[in-house]
Structures are given as C-alpha cells and as structure tokens.
Design a protein around this motif. Structure first.
Motif, short mmCIF file in Angstrom:
data_model
loop_
_atom_site.label_atom_id
_atom_site.label_comp_id
_atom_site.label_asym_id
_atom_site.label_seq_id
_atom_site.Cartn_x
_atom_site.Cartn_y
_atom_site.Cartn_z
N ILE A 95 -3.61 -44.24 13.14
CA ILE A 95 -2.33 -43.54 13.19
C ILE A 95 -1.53 -43.96 14.41
O ILE A 95 -0.31 -44.13 14.35
N ALA A 96 -2.19 -44.17 15.54
CA ALA A 96 -1.49 -44.61 16.76
C ALA A 96 -0.85 -45.97 16.54
O ALA A 96 0.29 -46.21 16.97
N GLU A 97 -1.56 -46.86 15.85
CA GLU A 97 -1.01 -48.19 15.57
C GLU A 97 0.18 -48.11 14.63
O GLU A 97 1.18 -48.80 14.80
N LEU A 98 0.08 -47.23 13.64
CA LEU A 98 1.19 -47.06 12.70
C LEU A 98 2.41 -46.49 13.40
O LEU A 98 3.55 -46.84 13.09
N ASP A 99 2.19 -45.57 14.36
CA ASP A 99 3.30 -44.99 15.11
C ASP A 99 4.04 -46.06 15.92
O ASP A 99 5.25 -46.02 16.08
N ARG A 100 3.29 -47.03 16.44
CA ARG A 100 3.91 -48.10 17.23
C ARG A 100 4.42 -49.23 16.37
O ARG A 100 4.93 -50.22 16.87
N ASN A 101 4.28 -49.08 15.05
CA ASN A 101 4.69 -50.12 14.11
C ASN A 101 4.03 -51.46 14.43
O ASN A 101 4.62 -52.52 14.25
N SER A 102 2.81 -51.37 14.99
CA SER A 102 2.12 -52.60 15.38
C SER A 102 1.15 -53.09 14.31
O SER A 102 0.52 -54.12 14.48
N VAL A 103 1.03 -52.33 13.21
CA VAL A 103 0.13 -52.74 12.14
C VAL A 103 0.84 -53.75 11.25
O VAL A 103 1.91 -53.47 10.72
N LYS A 104 0.25 -54.89 11.13
CA LYS A 104 0.79 -55.91 10.23
C LYS A 104 -0.14 -56.00 9.02
O LYS A 104 -1.31 -56.33 9.16
N LEU A 105 0.40 -55.70 7.85
CA LEU A 105 -0.41 -55.73 6.64
C LEU A 105 -0.67 -57.18 6.23
O LEU A 105 0.25 -57.99 6.14
N ASN A 106 -1.93 -57.48 6.01
CA ASN A 106 -2.30 -58.80 5.51
C ASN A 106 -2.30 -58.76 3.99
O ASN A 106 -3.33 -58.48 3.35
N LEU A 107 -1.14 -59.00 3.42
CA LEU A 107 -0.99 -58.86 1.98
C LEU A 107 -1.66 -60.00 1.23
O LEU A 107 -1.55 -61.17 1.59
N GLU A 108 -2.36 -59.62 0.18
CA GLU A 108 -2.99 -60.59 -0.72
C GLU A 108 -3.11 -59.97 -2.09
O GLU A 108 -3.11 -58.75 -2.25
N THR A 109 -3.18 -60.81 -3.09
CA THR A 109 -3.31 -60.31 -4.46
C THR A 109 -4.73 -59.82 -4.68
O THR A 109 -5.70 -60.53 -4.41
N ALA A 110 -4.84 -58.58 -5.14
CA ALA A 110 -6.15 -57.97 -5.36
C ALA A 110 -6.17 -57.25 -6.70
O ALA A 110 -5.13 -56.82 -7.20
N ASP A 111 -7.36 -57.14 -7.25
CA ASP A 111 -7.53 -56.38 -8.49
C ASP A 111 -7.76 -54.92 -8.10
O ASP A 111 -8.77 -54.58 -7.47
N PHE A 112 -6.82 -54.06 -8.44
CA PHE A 112 -6.90 -52.65 -8.04
C PHE A 112 -8.13 -51.97 -8.63
O PHE A 112 -8.71 -51.08 -8.02
N HIS A 113 -8.53 -52.40 -9.82
CA HIS A 113 -9.71 -51.81 -10.46
C HIS A 113 -10.97 -52.09 -9.64
O HIS A 113 -11.87 -51.24 -9.54
N GLU A 114 -11.04 -53.29 -9.05
CA GLU A 114 -12.19 -53.62 -8.21
C GLU A 114 -12.23 -52.73 -6.96
O GLU A 114 -13.29 -52.27 -6.54
N LEU A 115 -11.05 -52.48 -6.39
CA LEU A 115 -10.98 -51.60 -5.21
C LEU A 115 -11.43 -50.19 -5.57
O LEU A 115 -12.10 -49.53 -4.77
N ILE A 116 -11.06 -49.73 -6.75
CA ILE A 116 -11.47 -48.40 -7.21
C ILE A 116 -12.99 -48.32 -7.33
O ILE A 116 -13.63 -47.38 -6.85
N ASN A 117 -13.57 -49.32 -8.00
CA ASN A 117 -15.03 -49.32 -8.20
C ASN A 117 -15.77 -49.41 -6.87
O ASN A 117 -16.81 -48.77 -6.69
N GLU A 118 -15.25 -50.20 -5.92
CA GLU A 118 -15.88 -50.30 -4.61
C GLU A 118 -15.85 -48.95 -3.88
O GLU A 118 -16.82 -48.56 -3.23
N THR A 119 -14.73 -48.25 -4.02
CA THR A 119 -14.59 -46.94 -3.37
C THR A 119 -15.56 -45.93 -3.97
O THR A 119 -16.21 -45.16 -3.25
N PHE B 164 -18.83 -43.86 -2.14
CA PHE B 164 -19.00 -42.41 -2.11
C PHE B 164 -20.10 -41.93 -3.06
O PHE B 164 -20.20 -40.73 -3.31
N LYS B 165 -20.89 -42.83 -3.56
CA LYS B 165 -21.90 -42.48 -4.57
C LYS B 165 -22.84 -41.38 -4.09
O LYS B 165 -23.08 -40.38 -4.79
N LEU B 166 -23.36 -41.52 -2.88
CA LEU B 166 -24.32 -40.54 -2.37
C LEU B 166 -23.65 -39.18 -2.13
O LEU B 166 -24.22 -38.13 -2.44
N ARG B 167 -22.44 -39.20 -1.59
CA ARG B 167 -21.73 -37.94 -1.34
C ARG B 167 -21.37 -37.24 -2.66
O ARG B 167 -21.38 -36.01 -2.75
#
Length: 329
Positions: free
Chosen positions: A163-187, A191-194
C-alpha cells in the motif's frame, strides 16, 4: 450630477400647492411620496416659497445598472466565500474520518504484529530449555511455530509495504499476457488447506472462452487471494461456507465473479469497503484479522489495469464481487 436617466419635475406653490410648472402627467399622493422634494424661497422678505419635486421613473433599474459591476463582484465573492467555507467543512470532516481510520489501523497493526512476535519470543525461550532440546519432536514443533509465525509476520509487513508503494505511485506493473483461468486455479490450490479447514464448498464455472488478459501476474494473484481470503474470513459460522467462482465474456471483456454466503454487508458498508483502512464493523466480536487494506489494494490494481470492480451484498445473506478486465487478442 452625471445622472443620465429620464426624470420628471414640478414646481408648485408652497401654500396653495398649485402647479407653477410641471412635466408630470398628474400629481397625486403617490407621486409626492416617491419624489424628491426641496423648498425654494422665492422671496425671503415675504416668506413666499415654492416646492421643487423631482422624480426618476427608472430609478431602480438605473441604480442596478450603475452598480451592476460592483454587485456582480460582491455576489461572486460571497459565493466564493460560501463555497470555500463548505469545502473547508468537508475537508475537515474527511480528515477527521481519515484520522480515525488511521488510528484504528495503527492499533490493529500493532496488535497483529505483536501477536507473532510474542509467539516467536515464547517459542525461542522454550528452545533454550534442555528438556526441549533433547526432545526431537518438541524441537521440530517449536521450530515449525517459529517458521509459521515468521511467515505471518512477513505477510503483514508485505501488505503494508504494498500500500505504501501504491501511495507513492512507485509500483510499476510488469504487464504480460496471462491466462486468467490459470491464475484462478493457482489461487484455489494456494487456499486448499484453509478451505478444507473451513469446511468450505467451492464451485468453479470457468465459462469464458477468451481468458487471456494483460496483467501483472504477481499483483493479480494477490488480488484474487484477497477476495478468496475475505470469503473465508467473513464466513457465517452458523452455516457451511459456499463459494462460487464464475467467469464469462461480455463485449471483449473478461468478467470474474466470486460469490459467498458469508455474513454480508449493508448498503453503507459496500460504499466504504474500498476505502483504505476501512474494516466492516462486526460488533463486539473481533475474530476477523486484517488491516483494512486488502480491498483498497484490489481496487487500486484493477483501476491500474483499466478494469472495474463492483460489489453487491446483503447482510447475513451473501457478498458478490465482480471484476471486469479487457481481454487481449
């Protein structure tokens, strides 16, 4: 006198009130009341005198026109002062609310950081004991406690730094093409155990045919993790937790929807949950951990990706988050 406006005048006898000369069409009580009058002594020895009457029919319009610039500036400055006063009151109110939120955040953060530090300290003291060092099982147990609490402490610090980095606008997003479904499955796997510990029933319907998006994988993974984490933390313990995750396409957009049957929120809370440090009140029960930064982080990242985030909720029934992101060709 420089008064350039039509006028009427009359000279009447001071005793008989007969007109000597007049440009009035007629002289009545109203005319006499509205006119400017002054006596004129025609003969100081005999006391004879006349009365001069002058009337300006367009007096009001002339005065307004003559002072229009001054009146305009006066109204402008009065309006400016009123707006400034209102803005000052609004800013003071906002600052007061922000101060209260920050105070709550600092108190909560102190508690959240103090707990793992105290646990690590206690486990370290136990490791100093001879009996513990001679028992491999206890040694491993305390070592695992230290490792777990250390990760928990690091996670808390990481959230604050993000949050501190976002407030300073110092976060630079490293954009790349990703499969959103893969990100969902990884997430979900993360959280499987929880999810198992919460006895949660999770259903996934990945219906989007176009699931490629331009994102920063690390930040988007954090966004999805925050949403799943909230669904688990704010569950209703009186009924089994059910989480539904869905994706679909609309107008070259990827729609991600996560719905849970947790404690829900009222309308006033849904308007504030993306505010930094804000946490939904849970009455006298303080079993929900967090800094009130997760959803603020979610909105910031989604906004940076030119997307949208929406929430719908009903108290004690459900909460539904909807993310909209542009798909890539």
């Amino acid at each position: 006198l420089g008064i350039n406006t039509p006028f009427n005048f009359a000279l009447i006898d001071g005793y008989t009130f007969h007109k000597i000369i007049s440009t009035f069409s007629r002289i009545n009580a109203s005319t006499q009341k509205n006119s400017y009058k002054t006596p004129i002594h025609t003969n100081n020895f005999t006391g004879e005198h006349a009365i001069l009457m002058v009337d300006f029919p367009k007096k009001k319009s002339y005065i307004l026109k003559s002072n229009s610039t001054l009146l305009s500036f006066s109204f402008f400055f009065v309006a400016l002062i009123a707006v400034s006063f209102g803005a000052s009151i609004y800013i003071i109110y906002r600052q007061k609310k922000l101060s209260e939120l920050k105070t709550d955040f600092i108190n909560n953060m102190t508690h959240e950081l103090k707990t793992p530090v105290a646990t690590i300290s206690l486990a370290t003291e136990m490791l100093k004991k001879e009996k513990v060092r001679q028992d491999p099982e206890k040694l491993l147990n305390y070592n695992n406690i230290i490792s777990t609490e250390n990760k928990r402490l690091g996670s808390h610090i990481e959230k604050v730094l993000q949050i501190a980095e976002l407030d300073r606008n110092s976060v630079k997003l490293n954009l790349e093409t990703a499969d959103f479904h893969e990100l969902i499955n990884e997430t979900i796997n993360k959280f499987k155990l929880r999810l198992e510990d919460a006895k949660a029933e999770i259903s996934v319907s990945l219906n989007a045919t176009k699931s490629k998006v331009s994102v920063d994988k690390n930040h988007m993974s954090n966004v999805l993790s925050n949403l799943v984490d909230n669904a688990i933390k704010y569950r209703n313990v009186e009924r089994p937790l059910k989480i539904n995750i869905e994706t679909k396409n609309e107008n070259n957009k990827l729609i991600f929807i996560i719905t849970d049957n947790g404690i829900g929120m009222n309308a006033s809370d849904t308007k504030k949950i993306f505010t930094k440090f804000y946490r939904v009140p849970t009455g006298n029960i303080h079993n929900v951990k967090g800094f009130g930064l997760g959803l603020s982080y979610v909105k910031t990242i989604i906004d940076e990706l030119k997307g949208e985030v929406q929430v719908k909720s009903e108290l004690n029934k459900y909460t539904k988050f909807t993310l909209t992101l542009p798909t890539t060709k």
